[in-house]
Design a protein around this motif. Structure first.
Motif, PDB file in Angstrom:
ATOM      1  N   ASP A  85       5.175  -1.722   5.145  1.00 13.23           N
ATOM      2  CA  ASP A  85       4.010  -0.895   4.838  1.00 13.23           C
ATOM      3  C   ASP A  85       3.953   0.302   5.781  1.00 13.23           C
ATOM      4  O   ASP A  85       4.278   0.196   6.965  1.00 13.23           O
ATOM      5  CB  ASP A  85       2.719  -1.694   5.007  1.00 13.23           C
ATOM      6  CG  ASP A  85       2.597  -2.834   4.005  1.00 13.23           C
ATOM      7  OD1 ASP A  85       3.485  -2.959   3.140  1.00 13.23           O
ATOM      8  OD2 ASP A  85       1.621  -3.596   4.103  1.00 13.23           O
ATOM      9  N   ARG A  86       3.564   1.477   5.225  1.00 10.29           N
ATOM     10  CA  ARG A  86       3.307   2.695   6.004  1.00 10.29           C
ATOM     11  C   ARG A  86       4.468   3.029   6.945  1.00 10.29           C
ATOM     12  O   ARG A  86       4.282   3.424   8.090  1.00 10.29           O
ATOM     13  CB  ARG A  86       2.004   2.537   6.807  1.00 10.29           C
ATOM     14  CG  ARG A  86       0.783   2.380   5.914  1.00 10.29           C
ATOM     15  CD  ARG A  86      -0.480   2.050   6.693  1.00 10.29           C
ATOM     16  NE  ARG A  86      -0.797   3.084   7.682  1.00 10.29           N
ATOM     17  CZ  ARG A  86      -1.453   4.211   7.419  1.00 10.29           C
ATOM     18  NH1 ARG A  86      -1.848   4.467   6.176  1.00 10.29           N
ATOM     19  NH2 ARG A  86      -1.706   5.074   8.376  1.00 10.29           N
ATOM     20  N   GLU A 109       3.865   1.016  -4.901  1.00 10.20           N
ATOM     21  CA  GLU A 109       4.856   0.906  -3.835  1.00 10.20           C
ATOM     22  C   GLU A 109       4.935   2.205  -3.027  1.00 10.20           C
ATOM     23  O   GLU A 109       5.036   2.175  -1.799  1.00 10.20           O
ATOM     24  CB  GLU A 109       6.225   0.556  -4.410  1.00 10.20           C
ATOM     25  CG  GLU A 109       6.400  -0.899  -4.765  1.00 10.20           C
ATOM     26  CD  GLU A 109       6.481  -1.755  -3.507  1.00 10.20           C
ATOM     27  OE1 GLU A 109       7.598  -2.040  -3.037  1.00 10.20           O
ATOM     28  OE2 GLU A 109       5.403  -2.121  -2.991  1.00 10.20           O
ATOM     29  N   LEU A 110       4.875   3.343  -3.697  1.00  7.62           N
ATOM     30  CA  LEU A 110       4.842   4.619  -2.970  1.00  7.62           C
ATOM     31  C   LEU A 110       3.636   4.667  -2.038  1.00  7.62           C
ATOM     32  O   LEU A 110       3.744   5.074  -0.875  1.00  7.62           O
ATOM     33  CB  LEU A 110       4.778   5.797  -3.949  1.00  7.62           C
ATOM     34  CG  LEU A 110       5.918   6.008  -4.940  1.00  7.62           C
ATOM     35  CD1 LEU A 110       5.735   7.339  -5.657  1.00  7.62           C
ATOM     36  CD2 LEU A 110       7.272   5.954  -4.270  1.00  7.62           C
ATOM     37  N   ARG A 111       2.495   4.258  -2.557  1.00  3.84           N
ATOM     38  CA  ARG A 111       1.262   4.278  -1.770  1.00  3.84           C
ATOM     39  C   ARG A 111       1.342   3.289  -0.598  1.00  3.84           C
ATOM     40  O   ARG A 111       0.811   3.554   0.489  1.00  3.84           O
ATOM     41  CB  ARG A 111       0.090   3.930  -2.680  1.00  3.84           C
ATOM     42  CG  ARG A 111      -1.282   4.186  -2.072  1.00  3.84           C
ATOM     43  CD  ARG A 111      -2.364   3.952  -3.108  1.00  3.84           C
ATOM     44  NE  ARG A 111      -2.337   2.587  -3.615  1.00  3.84           N
ATOM     45  CZ  ARG A 111      -2.818   2.212  -4.797  1.00  3.84           C
ATOM     46  NH1 ARG A 111      -3.344   3.103  -5.599  1.00  3.84           N
ATOM     47  NH2 ARG A 111      -2.774   0.957  -5.165  1.00  3.84           N
ATOM     48  N   ARG A 112       2.005   2.183  -0.808  1.00  4.08           N
ATOM     49  CA  ARG A 112       2.121   1.182   0.263  1.00  4.08           C
ATOM     50  C   ARG A 112       3.007   1.664   1.397  1.00  4.08           C
ATOM     51  O   ARG A 112       2.714   1.458   2.580  1.00  4.08           O
ATOM     52  CB  ARG A 112       2.702  -0.118  -0.322  1.00  4.08           C
ATOM     53  CG  ARG A 112       2.917  -1.231   0.710  1.00  4.08           C
ATOM     54  CD  ARG A 112       3.559  -2.457   0.087  1.00  4.08           C
ATOM     55  NE  ARG A 112       4.923  -2.221  -0.337  1.00  4.08           N
ATOM     56  CZ  ARG A 112       5.988  -2.228   0.479  1.00  4.08           C
ATOM     57  NH1 ARG A 112       5.826  -2.425   1.793  1.00  4.08           N
ATOM     58  NH2 ARG A 112       7.203  -2.022   0.005  1.00  4.08           N
ATOM     59  N   VAL A 113       4.090   2.356   1.063  1.00  2.28           N
ATOM     60  CA  VAL A 113       5.101   2.725   2.059  1.00  2.28           C
ATOM     61  C   VAL A 113       4.734   4.013   2.808  1.00  2.28           C
ATOM     62  O   VAL A 113       5.101   4.199   3.965  1.00  2.28           O
ATOM     63  CB  VAL A 113       6.482   2.859   1.375  1.00  2.28           C
ATOM     64  CG1 VAL A 113       7.509   3.474   2.299  1.00  2.28           C
ATOM     65  CG2 VAL A 113       6.954   1.493   0.890  1.00  2.28           C
ATOM     66  N   LYS A 116       1.004   9.344   4.961  1.00  2.00           N
ATOM     67  CA  LYS A 116       0.218  10.574   4.835  1.00  2.00           C
ATOM     68  C   LYS A 116       0.037  11.047   3.399  1.00  2.00           C
ATOM     69  O   LYS A 116      -1.079  11.386   2.992  1.00  2.00           O
ATOM     70  CB  LYS A 116       0.883  11.690   5.650  1.00  2.00           C
ATOM     71  CG  LYS A 116       0.791  11.510   7.149  1.00  2.00           C
ATOM     72  CD  LYS A 116       1.301  12.754   7.859  1.00  2.00           C
ATOM     73  CE  LYS A 116       1.066  12.662   9.368  1.00  2.00           C
ATOM     74  NZ  LYS A 116       1.465  13.910  10.062  1.00  2.00           N
ATOM     75  N   ARG A 117       1.146  11.152   2.652  1.00  2.00           N
ATOM     76  CA  ARG A 117       1.007  11.724   1.315  1.00  2.00           C
ATOM     77  C   ARG A 117       2.145  11.287   0.394  1.00  2.00           C
ATOM     78  O   ARG A 117       3.211  10.861   0.843  1.00  2.00           O
ATOM     79  CB  ARG A 117       0.918  13.246   1.368  1.00  2.00           C
ATOM     80  CG  ARG A 117       2.147  13.982   1.824  1.00  2.00           C
ATOM     81  CD  ARG A 117       1.884  15.473   1.985  1.00  2.00           C
ATOM     82  NE  ARG A 117       0.744  15.727   2.864  1.00  2.00           N
ATOM     83  CZ  ARG A 117       0.846  15.854   4.180  1.00  2.00           C
ATOM     84  NH1 ARG A 117       2.025  15.799   4.779  1.00  2.00           N
ATOM     85  NH2 ARG A 117      -0.215  16.047   4.921  1.00  2.00           N
TER      86      ARG A 117
END
Length: 248
Positions: A85-86, A109-113, A116-117
């Motif tokens: 995550d992140r 998955e994009l949002r989890r990894v 910032k954006r």
């Protein structure tokens, strides 16, 4: 997606080269992100060289065409990123979401990894000018309905998303589906079509009939009588957008 590009991607880099104007647009949208994951990375055409980049690509054929010195590539799917995550400042996805098996899972998955954006570059056909190729010759290749569903999913999964318009230049170096809007003869080139998934996924008979009519209209001058002004335009808004979602 991996099966498709293992089949059609053997000469992908011949016609799908980096366009510097698209590259500049993406760099600007990435902002201050110093690290990013490029999901559905293909041959890495739009990966900035001044930042830490990890490419994620399901197709071994596409990974094999990445230039020497490219960012490291991980063979994986957008829907199941093997990353913490992140773990990156930004997630980038260029002309890839319409190929994902589970779009919403990939967006999550994009949002989890990303910290910032999220930056997405794609076409939203209804937001731009109608494309003559699908209007007059190959209506079965029109992706408007599918792409509209993708845009709707993005807005629901990423409520903070903002869209920035981009006019595609007439001399675009990246042979996207609509890249030859002012160079119609290019659609008669088999190598050009081979590297465009819209053609690869279409019924061969539909494509042959439409291209035969285009060839005849170019020979007779009918295309130029109707659309000749496009040959003189520098750029055209066909619905390409860079979508930026800032994460809290």
């Amino acid at each position: 997606m991996s099966t498709l590009y293992d089949r059609i991607g053997t000469c992908y880099s011949a016609t799908r080269r980096t366009d510097p104007r698209i590259a500049a647009l993406i760099r600007g949208a990435l902002g201050d992100a110093r690290s990013l994951i490029n999901v559905g990375a293909g041959t890495g055409a739009y990966e900035p060289t001044d930042r830490e980049v990890l490419a994620v690509e399901p197709s071994e054929t596409m990974i094999g065409q990445r230039p020497l010195g490219s960012a490291p590539a991980l063979q994986a799917r957008a829907e199941d990123l093997p990353l913490p995550d992140r773990s990156y400042d930004a997630a980038l996805a260029v002309n890839t979401l319409h190929h994902w098996t589970d779009l919403r899972a990939g967006l999550r998955e994009l949002r989890r990894v990303a910290r910032k954006r999220i930056v997405i570059f794609m076409r939203d056909p209804p937001s731009g000018r109608p494309f003559w190729l699908t209007e007059d010759y190959l209506p079965s290749l029109d992706p408007s309905r599918k792409y509209s569903a993708v845009i709707e999913a993005i807005r629901e999964e990423l409520p903070s998303v903002k869209a920035l318009p981009f006019e595609l230049p007439r001399d675009c170096a990246d042979g996207l589906f609509v890249a030859y809007w002012g160079r119609p003869e290019m659609y008669l080139d088999g190598e050009v079509r081979r590297n465009i998934s819209n053609f690869a996924l279409a019924e061969e008979g539909d494509v042959a009939e439409g291209l035969a009519r285009l060839r005849a209209d170019l020979a007779s001058g009918a295309w130029d009588r109707k659309y000749g002004e496009l040959r003189r335009r520098e750029s055209l808004d066909l619905g390409h957008r860079v979508l930026v979602a800032e994460l809290g």
